[in-house]
Scaffold this motif. Structure first.
Motif, short mmCIF file in Angstrom:
data_model
loop_
_atom_site.label_atom_id
_atom_site.label_comp_id
_atom_site.label_asym_id
_atom_site.label_seq_id
_atom_site.Cartn_x
_atom_site.Cartn_y
_atom_site.Cartn_z
N GLY A 78 11.89 -7.15 -0.34
CA GLY A 78 12.79 -6.91 -1.05
C GLY A 78 11.39 -5.96 -1.20
N TRP A 79 11.91 -4.77 -2.39
CA TRP A 79 11.27 -3.95 -3.67
C TRP A 79 11.45 -4.06 -4.99
CZ3 TRP A 79 6.39 -2.36 -1.75
CH2 TRP A 79 6.04 -1.67 -0.53
N PHE A 80 11.03 -4.26 -5.69
CA PHE A 80 11.31 -3.98 -6.98
C PHE A 80 10.09 -3.56 -8.21
CE2 PHE A 80 8.24 -7.22 -8.92
CZ PHE A 80 8.16 -8.08 -8.14
N ARG A 81 10.32 -3.28 -9.01
CA ARG A 81 9.44 -1.90 -9.96
C ARG A 81 9.38 -2.70 -11.22
NH1 ARG A 81 12.80 3.82 -9.36
NH2 ARG A 81 14.66 3.20 -10.30
N GLN A 82 8.19 -2.56 -11.60
CA GLN A 82 8.12 -3.18 -12.91
C GLN A 82 7.64 -1.63 -13.82
OE1 GLN A 82 6.74 -6.39 -14.79
NE2 GLN A 82 8.06 -6.99 -16.17
N SER A 95 0.94 -1.47 0.11
CA SER A 95 0.44 0.14 0.01
C SER A 95 0.84 0.99 0.33
CB SER A 95 -0.27 -0.09 1.08
OG SER A 95 -0.40 -0.37 2.69
N GLY A 96 0.32 2.76 -0.20
CA GLY A 96 1.08 3.57 -0.15
C GLY A 96 0.82 4.02 -1.67
N GLY A 97 1.34 3.66 -2.19
CA GLY A 97 1.11 3.73 -4.06
C GLY A 97 0.69 5.75 -4.02
N GLY A 98 0.55 6.44 -5.17
CA GLY A 98 -0.15 7.39 -5.49
C GLY A 98 0.25 8.08 -7.06
N LEU A 99 -0.02 9.18 -7.29
CA LEU A 99 0.84 10.21 -7.78
C LEU A 99 1.28 10.96 -7.18
CD1 LEU A 99 0.50 11.70 -10.92
CD2 LEU A 99 -1.45 12.56 -10.07
N VAL A 100 2.63 11.55 -6.97
CA VAL A 100 3.02 13.14 -6.56
C VAL A 100 4.06 13.34 -7.63
CG1 VAL A 100 4.56 11.25 -6.49
CG2 VAL A 100 4.51 13.10 -4.43
N LEU A 146 11.05 12.01 -5.61
CA LEU A 146 11.21 11.19 -6.60
C LEU A 146 11.08 12.30 -7.60
CD1 LEU A 146 8.67 9.64 -4.69
CD2 LEU A 146 9.65 8.00 -6.29
N LYS A 147 11.44 11.17 -8.74
CA LYS A 147 11.90 11.70 -9.94
C LYS A 147 11.00 11.00 -11.57
CE LYS A 147 16.36 12.11 -9.23
NZ LYS A 147 18.12 11.65 -9.77
N PRO A 148 10.23 11.39 -12.16
CA PRO A 148 9.00 10.30 -13.55
C PRO A 148 9.53 9.99 -13.19
CG PRO A 148 9.69 13.20 -14.09
CD PRO A 148 10.77 12.89 -13.03
N GLU A 149 11.37 9.32 -13.78
CA GLU A 149 11.19 7.37 -14.20
C GLU A 149 11.47 6.78 -13.10
OE1 GLU A 149 13.39 10.33 -14.46
OE2 GLU A 149 15.19 10.42 -13.55
N ASP A 150 11.48 7.10 -12.15
CA ASP A 150 11.10 6.66 -11.07
C ASP A 150 9.01 6.01 -11.46
OD1 ASP A 150 12.38 8.35 -8.70
OD2 ASP A 150 12.96 6.60 -9.37
N THR A 151 8.16 6.00 -11.94
CA THR A 151 6.93 5.95 -12.11
C THR A 151 6.96 4.19 -12.12
OG1 THR A 151 6.35 7.75 -12.79
CG2 THR A 151 4.98 6.04 -13.89
N ALA A 152 6.49 3.44 -11.78
CA ALA A 152 6.22 2.22 -12.04
C ALA A 152 4.73 1.36 -10.66
CB ALA A 152 7.98 1.33 -11.97
N VAL A 153 4.67 0.26 -11.16
CA VAL A 153 4.35 -0.64 -10.56
C VAL A 153 5.63 -1.32 -9.26
CG1 VAL A 153 2.61 -2.68 -9.60
CG2 VAL A 153 2.09 -1.37 -11.67
N TYR A 154 5.36 -0.98 -8.30
CA TYR A 154 6.57 -1.45 -7.14
C TYR A 154 5.60 -2.78 -6.44
CZ TYR A 154 9.15 2.76 -7.50
OH TYR A 154 9.54 3.87 -7.99
N HIS A 155 6.56 -3.82 -6.36
CA HIS A 155 5.71 -5.30 -5.35
C HIS A 155 7.29 -5.38 -4.39
CE1 HIS A 155 3.78 -6.59 -8.80
NE2 HIS A 155 5.00 -5.64 -9.77
N CYS A 156 5.93 -5.50 -4.27
CA CYS A 156 7.00 -5.95 -2.60
C CYS A 156 7.43 -7.60 -2.53
CB CYS A 156 6.27 -6.22 -1.16
SG CYS A 156 7.32 -6.96 0.18
N ALA A 157 8.52 -8.18 -2.00
CA ALA A 157 8.63 -9.79 -2.54
C ALA A 157 10.19 -10.29 -1.49
CB ALA A 157 9.72 -9.56 -3.90
N ALA A 158 9.31 -11.41 -1.13
CA ALA A 158 10.35 -11.94 -0.30
C ALA A 158 11.05 -13.59 -0.60
CB ALA A 158 9.13 -12.19 1.25
N ASP A 159 12.12 -13.46 0.12
CA ASP A 159 13.20 -14.42 -0.46
C ASP A 159 13.54 -15.24 1.51
OD1 ASP A 159 14.26 -16.21 -2.74
OD2 ASP A 159 15.61 -16.22 -1.54
N GLY A 179 1.22 -5.41 -5.68
CA GLY A 179 2.22 -4.30 -6.73
C GLY A 179 0.94 -2.79 -6.02
N THR A 180 1.44 -1.95 -5.83
CA THR A 180 0.83 -0.86 -5.81
C THR A 180 1.46 0.60 -6.82
OG1 THR A 180 0.68 1.51 -4.34
CG2 THR A 180 2.87 0.18 -4.05
N GLN A 181 0.96 1.00 -7.69
CA GLN A 181 1.19 2.08 -8.75
C GLN A 181 1.77 3.09 -8.17
OE1 GLN A 181 1.05 1.79 -12.30
NE2 GLN A 181 1.95 3.30 -11.94
#
Length: 123
Positions: A35-39, A7-12, A86-99, A116-118
């Motif tokens: 961790g977090w990855f983005r796409q 949670s916590g994504g949004g437009l900024v 934050l920069k425009p190039e940070d725009t992505a869906v951010y996913h949390c992941a575990a391993d 994921g959260t946008q």
């Protein structure tokens, strides 16, 4: 059943700040790296940051080093990603992941991931 809920994504606007949260369940939190990855559309997954919930060791991608901070609250089984400048190039869906292994290069393909959260950064 392992669950990771972001949670916590949004437009900024560029230069702004967001904090993402990831609540984990279904596994022993301290036994896993999170961790977090983005796409972004049309791009490959990119590992952003990861943390050892056992000892707090952290790793960051060069693209976010100094701007993003990953942290964990083990009492709440929650990992945070504080994102600043934050920069425009940070725009992505951010996913949390575990391993079980703490390897930044593998974050994008950790064993478990959330939906994921946008995050959208306008210029």
């Amino acid at each position: 059943e392992v669950q990771l809920v972001e949670s916590g994504g949004g437009l900024v606007q560029a230069g702004g700040t967001l904090r993402l949260s990831c609540v984990a369940s279904g596994f022993t939190f301290e036994d896993y790296a999170v961790g977090w990855f983005r796409q972004a559309p049309g791009k490959e997954r990119e590992g952003v940051a990861c943390i050892s919930t056992a000892d707090g060791e952290t790793y960051y991608a060069d693209s976010v080093e100094g701007r993003f901070t990953i942290s964990s609250d083990n009492a709440k089984n929650t990992v945070y990603l504080q994102m600043t400048d934050l920069k425009p190039e940070d725009t992505a869906v951010y996913h949390c992941a575990a391993d079980e292994e703490l390897i930044l290069a593998h974050v994008a393909y950790f064993d478990y991931e959330g939906q994921g959260t946008q995050v959208t950064v306008s210029s």
